[in-house]
Each structure stands twice: as C-alpha cells, then as structure tokens.
Design an enzyme around this catalytic site. Structure first.
Site, PDB file in Angstrom:
ATOM      1  N   TYR A 101     -26.843 -14.112  22.583  1.00  0.00           N
ATOM      2  CA  TYR A 101     -26.368 -14.930  23.700  1.00  0.00           C
ATOM      3  C   TYR A 101     -24.877 -15.176  23.507  1.00  0.00           C
ATOM      4  O   TYR A 101     -24.433 -15.502  22.399  1.00  0.00           O
ATOM      5  CB  TYR A 101     -27.107 -16.277  23.742  1.00  0.00           C
ATOM      6  N   GLU A 189     -21.079 -15.789  31.408  1.00  0.00           N
ATOM      7  CA  GLU A 189     -22.181 -15.697  30.447  1.00  0.00           C
ATOM      8  C   GLU A 189     -22.723 -14.280  30.328  1.00  0.00           C
ATOM      9  O   GLU A 189     -22.915 -13.603  31.335  1.00  0.00           O
ATOM     10  CB  GLU A 189     -23.311 -16.635  30.894  1.00  0.00           C
TER      11      GLU A 189
END
Ligand code: GDP
Ligand code: MN
Length: 377
Positions: A101, A189
């Site tokens: 992530y 992101e």
C-alpha cells in the site's frame, strides 16, 4: 473530485510511475479488442468511483480475449455499491509476488502532507489499519522542502522492501509526490503497488482525489469529472455556485453563509429535528440562485419541511423573497415552509411573502422549533 482508476494511472504514468499496459472499454466487444491487442491474459476492472471493487466481484482475470469479452459483459452489467458500471479498464495481467500500500494524503493534524505505506497492501488494507496499525508507516512531508529521497528510503526500509527495488521505489515515491503536488490532490493512492514475480514494481491500482477548490487552475483535470456518478442535485448546485451537501434528515435548509448554515443545522438538531442538507446560497444571492436552491432542496423526497434562515447583509432579503416566490410558482411545493428573514430589506421581504402561505419566525430558535414541528406533521 474523485478520479477513476484509469485516469489516475494515466497521470501516474506521466510522472514516471510504471503502470500496466491497458485501455478503457465501454462495451464487451471493445474489451475483447483491447485484450487481442494486448495479447496474453488480462484483468477486467470496473471503473466506478468507489473502493472495494475487487471484493464486490468487479475485478476479474481473463485468460484470453473470448473470456475477456464474457467477463466484460458480466461486469458492465453490474452495480457496485449502487453505482452502475459504465466502463471497464482492460489491463495486461500482472503476476504478483507481493502487494504494497502506498499513498500521499493531507494530514490535517500535522498540517502537512503525509506519505503512508504498508507491506500489507491490497484489498484488506482497512482491516490492517484497524487491527494492526503498527503495520502502517507514516512519514510527514515538509511542503516547502518537498519529499526527500532519504524519506523514501526510510519507508522502503520500514516496509522491508527488497534492496534491489529501493531505487525504483524512490523514483515512484518522488513521482507520486509530483503527482500530489502538481494536481492539487488531496489523495494520490496506489493500492496495490506490486512486486511482480520478475521483481519489478508496478502500480496496479490508482485512486486520486482533487481538491475542488483548486479546479479553477486545473482545467484539464476539471474536464475529467465523471458527472454520471454525481448526485443530480450536486451537479445542479455546482452549476449555480451553491455549496450543497445532501444529508439524511427531513428538514431542508436554505441559509446564506456557511457558518450560519452550520448553526442552523445545530439548532434544528437541538430541537430534535434532522437536517436533510447543508446549503449555503452564498453572499449576495439573487432570485435566480435562490430559486435553484429551492428546486434542489425540494427534489429530495425525504424533505418534509423547509427552513429558510436568511441574514441579510450584502444579501438582500427582498431579493431572496422574490427568489422564493419565483421558485414556488415553478415547483409548487407541497411541504410546509418556515422562513426567518432579518437584516437588509427584511421588512420588504416579509411583506412580499405575506400571501405565500409560509410559516414565519422571528428568531432562529423559533424558526427551528417550527420547522421541527412542521416536519413531524
Ligand atoms: P479494488 O478492489 O477496487 O481496490 O481494486 P484493485 O485494482 O486494487 O484490485 C483488487 C485486487 O485484485 C488486487 O489487490 C489484486 O490482488 C487483484 N488484481 C488486480 N489486478 C491484478 C492482476 O493484474 N493480476 C493479479 N494476479 N491480480 C490482480
Ligand atoms: Mn485497490
């Protein structure tokens, strides 16, 4: 404003972040063509502005063009969290070794951007953050200095990234920082950023949010807005320059000034009611804007009463009253309406509304009480 995955990844790519080869398709036939051009296995990905598409069945691997067509048909017929899928992204499939992530977002508490990373990336990142927050690494970025390479290396170390990928990772981190800065993003992101089986880093998914207040200087991005996915009321509100946010209650609110609008909502709650929306018509709102605001409020079937709380400063109460009358002619409201006008030209405003069959109030408390009672029938 949210961007789709394919839009976000195109931007990533411009800033040197590696992404899979791929193309958007709006029909299954097109998806098959893209799969043919790419050759080899592909992944078919629903393009809707919500997270968790994978878990909802909106991301599927296809071994060949025929299967790509079949899966695209299936996914294009889906609804994910209430949003119909109108486009799919067809990407060459990656052989994944590890999912990371990686994002940059606003850290309001620190008043700085923050870079966030985790070795436990992928579809369960929310659970990781909730249950094992120590697996989430955060590093604040000084907005004047920008991201420093040593910070990217610190993150690489903290997430146990193999040494051979550090250089690539630093480049991706610097790229993501450039993306975040140059696009006025509030979120950039990558989840997952994968290490492929041949040991390369690739941004498999992309998500971006752009600060609406910066869109005036981000014309290219503003054009990317997918209005298909906005609530119609919000599109209408934007057109008239109204700040509107839909809420779950049943008392429609029309107020001038954001602070007064917040206060009005609080006072409604104080008297046991629940606001159906936040709506700030802004300073100096004319009749046309007021009429639009009223149409928007009344288009919500939950609304059982409307509260107008207008403090006339630059805004003139008579103009507001004219707007209310014009809108009433047009939309023929069937719900009770409570109006409180004070300030500039309030008397004239009240006189204009005398025959409009509205409940009048002197103070905000009085108006809120009356609106709550009216909503209860
Ligand atoms: P999200 O669920 O909306 O976040 O959609 P993602 O694009 O992140 O995809 C969800 C998951 O699907 C990823 O975490 C991967 O595990 C998997 N996935 C996506 N693309 C590929 C791919 O090319 N190959 C493989 N093997 N899995 C993929
Ligand atoms: Mn994802």
């Amino acid at each position: 404003m949210k961007l789709h995955e394919y839009q976000s990844k195109n931007i990533f790519s411009k800033f040197g972040i590696p992404i899979p080869k791929g193309c958007v398709a709006t029909t299954a036939q097109e998806a098959k063509q893209v799969a043919e051009e790419l050759g080899g296995p592909v992944v078919i990905k629903s393009q809707v502005l919500v997270g968790g598409r994978g878990k909802a069945g909106g991301v599927k691997l296809a071994k060949n063009p025929a299967e790509a067509e079949q899966l695209a048909t299936q996914i294009l017929g889906m609804e994910i969290k209430g949003l119909p899928v109108r486009k799919v992204l067809v990407d060459e499939a990656s052989a994944i070794d590890k999912e990371i992530y990686f994002s940059i977002t606003d850290d309001r508490a620190a008043k700085k951007p923050v870079m966030i990373a985790s070795a436990a990336g992928g579809v369960d990142i929310e659970e990781v953050a909730a249950k094992t927050p120590e697996k989430i690494i955060k590093v604040n970025i000084d907005p004047l200095l920008g991201l420093r390479e040593y910070q990217a290396r610190d993150i690489a170390l903290a997430i146990d990234l193999p040494r051979e990928n550090w250089k690539e990772f630093t480049k991706i981190a610097m790229g993501l920082w450039q993306v975040y800065q140059n696009t006025d993003a509030s979120l950039a992101e990558i989840n997952p950023l994968v290490i492929t089986q041949d040991k390369k880093l690739v941004a498999l998914d992309g998500k971006m949010m752009i600060d609406d207040n910066a869109l005036f200087r981000q014309a290219d991005l503003a054009e990317m807005r997918d209005t298909d996915e906005d609530a119609p009321a919000e599109i209408e509100a934007r057109k008239y320059g109204l700040s509107f946010i839909k809420l779950d209650g049943n008392i429609g609110c029309m107020v001038n000034g954001a602070g007064l609008a917040m206060t009005s909502m609080d006072v409604i709650k104080l008297f046991g009611g629940d606001p159906a929306n936040f709506l700030d018509v802004g300073g100096g709102a004319g009749a046309e804007k007021v009429a639009a605001a009223m149409r928007i409020i009344l288009s919500d079937p939950n609304v059982k009463a409307v509260l107008f709380n207008i403090f006339g400063g630059i805004t003139r109460c008579d103009e507001v009253a004219r707007g209310i009358l014009a809108a009433m002619d047009e939309v023929k409201p069937k719900v009770p309406m409570v109006v409180r006008l004070v300030g500039t030209n309030a008397e004239e405003g009240r006189r204009l509304l005398e025959n409009a069959n509205m409940i009048t109030a002197e103070t905000l408390a009085d108006a809120a009480k009356k609106a709550v009672a009216a909503a209860k029938g």
